[in-house]
Design a protein around this motif. Structure first.
Motif, PDB file in Angstrom:
ATOM      1  N   ASN A 137       0.992  -1.451  -0.083  1.00  0.00           N
ATOM      2  CA  ASN A 137       0.014   0.075  -0.107  1.00  0.00           C
ATOM      3  C   ASN A 137       0.765   1.196   0.015  1.00  0.00           C
ATOM      4  O   ASN A 137       1.615   1.585   0.969  1.00  0.00           O
ATOM      5  N   GLU A 138       0.944   1.916  -1.224  1.00  0.00           N
ATOM      6  CA  GLU A 138       1.865   3.045  -1.259  1.00  0.00           C
ATOM      7  C   GLU A 138       0.976   4.423  -1.049  1.00  0.00           C
ATOM      8  O   GLU A 138       1.417   5.527  -1.364  1.00  0.00           O
ATOM      9  N   HIS A 139      -0.449   4.292  -1.109  1.00  0.00           N
ATOM     10  CA  HIS A 139      -1.346   5.467  -1.178  1.00  0.00           C
ATOM     11  C   HIS A 139      -1.609   6.086   0.240  1.00  0.00           C
ATOM     12  O   HIS A 139      -1.984   7.195   0.304  1.00  0.00           O
ATOM     13  N   THR A 140      -1.869   4.824   1.129  1.00  0.00           N
ATOM     14  CA  THR A 140      -2.372   5.548   2.470  1.00  0.00           C
ATOM     15  C   THR A 140      -1.194   6.336   3.126  1.00  0.00           C
ATOM     16  O   THR A 140      -0.123   5.984   3.251  1.00  0.00           O
ATOM     17  N   ILE A 141      -1.700   7.405   3.929  1.00  0.00           N
ATOM     18  CA  ILE A 141      -0.720   8.229   4.531  1.00  0.00           C
ATOM     19  C   ILE A 141      -0.822   8.120   6.024  1.00  0.00           C
ATOM     20  O   ILE A 141      -1.536   7.623   6.365  1.00  0.00           O
ATOM     21  N   ILE A 142       0.449   8.445   6.561  1.00  0.00           N
ATOM     22  CA  ILE A 142       0.642   8.296   7.957  1.00  0.00           C
ATOM     23  C   ILE A 142       0.493   9.638   8.897  1.00  0.00           C
ATOM     24  O   ILE A 142       1.589  10.505   8.514  1.00  0.00           O
ATOM     25  N   TYR A 143      -0.518   9.907   9.608  1.00  0.00           N
ATOM     26  CA  TYR A 143      -0.207  11.095  10.599  1.00  0.00           C
ATOM     27  C   TYR A 143       0.458  10.914  11.851  1.00  0.00           C
ATOM     28  O   TYR A 143       0.069   9.751  12.466  1.00  0.00           O
ATOM     29  N   THR A 144       1.294  11.719  12.190  1.00  0.00           N
ATOM     30  CA  THR A 144       1.818  11.768  13.503  1.00  0.00           C
ATOM     31  C   THR A 144       1.844  13.160  13.943  1.00  0.00           C
ATOM     32  O   THR A 144       1.861  14.258  13.175  1.00  0.00           O
ATOM     33  N   ASP A 145       1.944  13.300  15.337  1.00  0.00           N
ATOM     34  CA  ASP A 145       1.890  14.837  15.835  1.00  0.00           C
ATOM     35  C   ASP A 145       3.286  14.843  16.606  1.00  0.00           C
ATOM     36  O   ASP A 145       3.840  15.950  17.201  1.00  0.00           O
ATOM     37  N   SER A 146       4.531  14.146  16.034  1.00  0.00           N
ATOM     38  CA  SER A 146       5.816  14.146  16.609  1.00  0.00           C
ATOM     39  C   SER A 146       6.729  14.405  15.353  1.00  0.00           C
ATOM     40  O   SER A 146       7.018  13.574  14.447  1.00  0.00           O
ATOM     41  N   LEU A 147       7.257  15.668  15.524  1.00  0.00           N
ATOM     42  CA  LEU A 147       8.274  16.106  14.433  1.00  0.00           C
ATOM     43  C   LEU A 147       9.457  15.531  14.719  1.00  0.00           C
ATOM     44  O   LEU A 147      10.256  15.157  13.848  1.00  0.00           O
ATOM     45  N   LYS A 154      13.282   9.754   9.189  1.00  0.00           N
ATOM     46  CA  LYS A 154      13.694  10.353   7.892  1.00  0.00           C
ATOM     47  C   LYS A 154      15.508  10.208   7.821  1.00  0.00           C
ATOM     48  O   LYS A 154      16.014   9.682   6.803  1.00  0.00           O
ATOM     49  N   ASN A 155      15.910  10.382   9.025  1.00  0.00           N
ATOM     50  CA  ASN A 155      17.582  10.293   9.000  1.00  0.00           C
ATOM     51  C   ASN A 155      18.000   8.815   9.494  1.00  0.00           C
ATOM     52  O   ASN A 155      19.266   8.816   9.480  1.00  0.00           O
ATOM     53  N   LYS A 156      16.843   8.005   9.833  1.00  0.00           N
ATOM     54  CA  LYS A 156      17.437   6.781  10.144  1.00  0.00           C
ATOM     55  C   LYS A 156      18.299   6.542  11.330  1.00  0.00           C
ATOM     56  O   LYS A 156      19.311   5.798  11.295  1.00  0.00           O
ATOM     57  N   LYS A 157      18.118   7.362  12.261  1.00  0.00           N
ATOM     58  CA  LYS A 157      18.867   7.486  13.413  1.00  0.00           C
ATOM     59  C   LYS A 157      17.996   7.992  14.537  1.00  0.00           C
ATOM     60  O   LYS A 157      17.254   9.247  14.489  1.00  0.00           O
ATOM     61  N   VAL A 158      18.230   7.326  15.851  1.00  0.00           N
ATOM     62  CA  VAL A 158      17.595   7.724  16.857  1.00  0.00           C
ATOM     63  C   VAL A 158      18.326   8.498  17.857  1.00  0.00           C
ATOM     64  O   VAL A 158      19.607   7.790  18.348  1.00  0.00           O
ATOM     65  N   LYS A 159      18.019   9.567  18.242  1.00  0.00           N
ATOM     66  CA  LYS A 159      18.936  10.506  19.169  1.00  0.00           C
ATOM     67  C   LYS A 159      18.146  10.756  20.474  1.00  0.00           C
ATOM     68  O   LYS A 159      17.212  11.372  20.751  1.00  0.00           O
ATOM     69  N   THR A 160      18.613   9.494  21.501  1.00  0.00           N
ATOM     70  CA  THR A 160      17.961   9.710  22.890  1.00  0.00           C
ATOM     71  C   THR A 160      18.914   9.655  23.834  1.00  0.00           C
ATOM     72  O   THR A 160      20.022   8.917  23.792  1.00  0.00           O
ATOM     73  N   SER A 161      18.506  10.202  24.962  1.00  0.00           N
ATOM     74  CA  SER A 161      19.475   9.997  26.106  1.00  0.00           C
ATOM     75  C   SER A 161      19.178   8.788  27.133  1.00  0.00           C
ATOM     76  O   SER A 161      19.885   8.665  28.130  1.00  0.00           O
ATOM     77  N   LEU A 162      18.088   8.306  26.623  1.00  0.00           N
ATOM     78  CA  LEU A 162      17.675   7.246  27.536  1.00  0.00           C
ATOM     79  C   LEU A 162      18.851   6.050  27.525  1.00  0.00           C
ATOM     80  O   LEU A 162      19.317   5.683  26.480  1.00  0.00           O
ATOM     81  N   GLU A 163      18.983   5.551  28.736  1.00  0.00           N
ATOM     82  CA  GLU A 163      20.031   4.371  28.881  1.00  0.00           C
ATOM     83  C   GLU A 163      19.680   3.399  29.030  1.00  0.00           C
ATOM     84  O   GLU A 163      18.360   2.872  29.542  1.00  0.00           O
ATOM     85  N   LYS A 164      20.232   2.096  28.294  1.00  0.00           N
ATOM     86  CA  LYS A 164      19.671   0.848  28.467  1.00  0.00           C
ATOM     87  C   LYS A 164      20.026   0.219  29.526  1.00  0.00           C
ATOM     88  O   LYS A 164      20.968   0.253  30.444  1.00  0.00           O
ATOM     89  N   LYS A 183      16.828   0.936   7.022  1.00  0.00           N
ATOM     90  CA  LYS A 183      18.007   1.006   6.192  1.00  0.00           C
ATOM     91  C   LYS A 183      18.224  -0.231   5.007  1.00  0.00           C
ATOM     92  O   LYS A 183      18.455  -0.191   3.981  1.00  0.00           O
ATOM     93  N   GLN A 184      16.905  -1.116   5.537  1.00  0.00           N
ATOM     94  CA  GLN A 184      16.915  -2.363   4.350  1.00  0.00           C
ATOM     95  C   GLN A 184      15.616  -2.150   3.414  1.00  0.00           C
ATOM     96  O   GLN A 184      15.727  -2.718   2.474  1.00  0.00           O
ATOM     97  N   ASN A 185      14.799  -1.172   3.819  1.00  0.00           N
ATOM     98  CA  ASN A 185      13.573  -0.890   2.920  1.00  0.00           C
ATOM     99  C   ASN A 185      13.412   0.315   2.535  1.00  0.00           C
ATOM    100  O   ASN A 185      13.499   1.510   3.197  1.00  0.00           O
ATOM    101  N   ASP A 186      13.216   0.600   1.189  1.00  0.00           N
ATOM    102  CA  ASP A 186      12.545   1.806   0.739  1.00  0.00           C
ATOM    103  C   ASP A 186      11.166   2.109   0.833  1.00  0.00           C
ATOM    104  O   ASP A 186      10.458   0.904   0.695  1.00  0.00           O
ATOM    105  N   HIS A 187      10.397   3.098   0.788  1.00  0.00           N
ATOM    106  CA  HIS A 187       9.065   3.430   1.085  1.00  0.00           C
ATOM    107  C   HIS A 187       8.693   4.431   0.386  1.00  0.00           C
ATOM    108  O   HIS A 187       9.480   5.645   0.479  1.00  0.00           O
ATOM    109  N   LYS A 188       7.441   4.764  -0.189  1.00  0.00           N
ATOM    110  CA  LYS A 188       6.949   5.797  -0.737  1.00  0.00           C
ATOM    111  C   LYS A 188       5.762   6.435   0.057  1.00  0.00           C
ATOM    112  O   LYS A 188       5.173   7.342  -0.338  1.00  0.00           O
ATOM    113  N   THR A 189       5.669   5.838   1.226  1.00  0.00           N
ATOM    114  CA  THR A 189       4.311   6.339   2.068  1.00  0.00           C
ATOM    115  C   THR A 189       4.831   7.867   2.723  1.00  0.00           C
ATOM    116  O   THR A 189       5.814   8.015   3.215  1.00  0.00           O
ATOM    117  N   LYS A 190       3.846   8.701   2.537  1.00  0.00           N
ATOM    118  CA  LYS A 190       3.999   9.968   3.074  1.00  0.00           C
ATOM    119  C   LYS A 190       3.527  10.125   4.412  1.00  0.00           C
ATOM    120  O   LYS A 190       2.734   9.646   4.960  1.00  0.00           O
TER     121      LYS A 190
END
Length: 209
Positions: A137-147, A154-164, A183-190
């Motif tokens: 499904n390449e037509h359904t879009i995803i809404y999120t309230d988190s920039l 988009k950057n394929k990187k998680v910047k968190t101070s949370l410790e494991k 990293k292994q999958n391309d997608h066209k979903t907006k």
């Protein structure tokens, strides 16, 4: 100032019912893969909601009338919405996805111990992206309230101070799996930012504000 009393309706959980604290509610939803629950400002509203469908209250609160003019004509109907919730920082974290218009739950994950809201938002987005790709499904879009979550995806990187720790190791395993998928999958979903100011809370909101 004393914290305002909340009442939590659990429609689907370990023991459905009305609970007077978030801690009591957590006991009923913890470990339940399809838990359905929401907070209300008084007992009367909670009792009213308990007798009705969870989905009637997913996108709105009966206790808070709309004070702003909502222009929802701009919302794309062919869409799903994701959101996360975290009790504390770090705290018990979970995330879910619903159909934007109908409010039908698509998936729910958690709760997980010692997580953060940003991580939940990120995992929810990647989960939704992977699901749509699996469905071709390449037509359904995803809404999120988190920039922040959108940026991490988009950057394929998680910047968190949370410790494991031993308590949240599963969260870090989920992060690693999500990053590997990106990293292994391309997608066209907006992915689009939900306009909370104009449209109210995102339909996937957990209703704890």
């Amino acid at each position: 100032m004393a914290k305002k009393q909340k009442y939590y309706v659990v429609w689907e959980g370990n023991v459905p019912g009305i609970y007077k604290s978030w801690e009591e509610c957590q006991k009923q939803i913890f470990g339940h893969p399809a838990a359905k629950y929401k907070a209300f400002d008084n007992l009367a509203e909670a009792e009213y909601a308990q007798k009705r469908s969870y989905f009637e209250f997913l996108k709105k609160s009966v206790s808070k009338p709309q004070t702003k003019k909502q222009n929802k004509s701009e919302i794309i109907a062919d869409s799903i919405s994701v959101d996360a919730a975290c009790s504390g920082n770090p705290g018990r974290m979970e995330y879910q996805c619903v159909e934007t218009i109908s409010g039908r739950q698509v998936f729910h994950q958690g709760p997980y111990e010692d997580g953060t809201n940003n991580i939940g938002e990120f995992l929810g987005l990647v989960h939704a992206l992977a699901l749509l790709k699996k469905l071709n499904n390449e037509h359904t879009i995803i809404y999120t309230d988190s920039l922040t979550a959108m940026s991490w995806v988009k950057n394929k990187k998680v910047k968190t101070s949370l410790e494991k720790t031993s308590k949240n190791s599963i969260i870090f395993a989920l992060i690693d799996r999500a990053l590997l998928w990106l990293k292994q999958n391309d997608h066209k979903t907006k992915m689009l930012k939900w306009n909370t100011e104009s449209w109210g809370e995102i339909p996937a909101d957990f209703g704890r504000k």
